[in-house]
Design a protein around this motif. Sequence first.
Motif: not given
Length: 572
Positions: A252-253, A307-308, A312-315, A553-555
Amino acid sequence: MRNKLSFILACVLLVGVWSWSAPAAHGAALKMTFSVNNEVLKFPVNAAPFAKGNTVLVPIRKVGEALSLEVHYIKKQKVLQLSRNGQQITLKLGANEAILNGKDKFVIEEKAVLQGNLIYAPISLLTAMGLVVSYDSPLAQVTVHTPQVFAEKVTGLLASNQHEVLWRQFLNESSQKAITVTKLQEVWQGITDTYGEYLKIGSVTSHQVNHDLTITCTAIFPKGNLTITITTDSSGKIKGLWFAPAAAATPSKAPELKLPDGVTEEEVIVDAGSSHPLKGLLTLPNHTTQPLASVVLVQGSGASDRDETVFAYKPFRDIAYGLAKQGIAVLRYDKRNYSYPEQFMGAAAATVSVKDETVDDAIAAAKMLKADKRMNPAQVYLVGHSLGGMLAPRIDADGGNFAGLILLAGSPRSLLEIIYDQNMASIQNLSDTDPRKAQTIAAIETERSKGKGLTAMTLEQSKAAPSVFGVPAYYFKEMDMYPSAELARNLTKPVLVLQGADDFQVYPDKDFPQWKDVLKGNPAASFKLYPGLNHFFVNDEGKDAGTAAGYNKPGMVDAQVITDMGQWILNL
């Protein structure tokens, strides 16, 4: 403080596939042997490889056939061309340099020559073609492996419990000092306890940077797959070996996110002019007429981009965009161990500290913002996530001198305590009757005892101490010399502590209350707990909630969290 079920083993190793044998008697000449993928090639007496200087020259057409290497010789120009898997090397006979892919020149230790009707070329050309090549001069042996076969060889030794062979024949001297046979056994045992017995190698990819070859393969087990990454140097010695859970077949991205209206970004370099300049982004609102409040974002543990990015996260992207929309400039940058991994591998890993990994670069980022005339130098803040939050008081005390600190899912406890808790939590679902549970608890307690033993050591002594939970002892010892809780107790400046209630890596029922206790003497400290949010402040729901699998899960970071951060800064 990423999920410690992600096995990461960084060490430096060496290659050699033959068994040790006694050297020939003094004065006796050894016949050169040359093997490709564990099979010895046979050469006519008058067309055999031969040693010259510190390398070996080989009849390139014969060797090329065994390696599926295309060999072309342009007789009129005396130019040799080698091609394999999209890589091409061109060199002129008698020249001491070659050209890779038509543009990158590199020096070769011996010139290619024409003898009789055969062209002999140095084995370094094979290395440049993305092959693993090792030359044992005393034994007159050359071994060449394709990345696929080499990965199978290393993994096969681990799977067949030939850890002694792996350690003795594959590790170079500095690596043998950094990791023991016992540690190799423990790591592999931990993997098989979790994933079952090794089955086979699946996909294999490789890429080359300068003289280093990195091989990434998927190891298949009954209960899941592992990604194994091996890095070799120009001598065929493995300088890095990592194990990590394999990503999903279709990973997932993070959700796509356009730069918001009214917001701009600039490419920047943090600590430019140093030995480790770091690429980054400065996100800021357009059309500002007054100096801006600004923020430095500091990542958690591991090699993180600006982006850390994790699963599926880029917080940090989410936070940068959200704060800039509120009129706050945000600086984020690639971590040093992401940009310069070689500085954190092999023998160097034994003396790596959070000072090198995080602290110094965050201070450099703060100075960069304070020197920018668009920023208010008295309104530069630090936002630290996870390990970044834990280190925030130290970064501030060591020279960051921030206007305030925002701690996102950080902890005032020691990293050793947190890793211990994470390991214990990872086995709680095992039945008490399962013998693996007792065995694993015993192993975890052994590591904990080793960690406690560091208290009596000096920093210098910790360099030679065995690793703890797979991490060099020096890393823990140096970090414990600057306790987060003690440094935080001395803070009088504004501090905002935020925590997700569904965080299973840093505990809302343990770490969050401890922050309140540590900072109870600071009237400028504020705290907020967010129901339903995980370690990355993403809404955690669905069948994989509360597990690392849920991160696939993308979020995005919850909007309320970003709003709260921005309003806290602007109200100050």
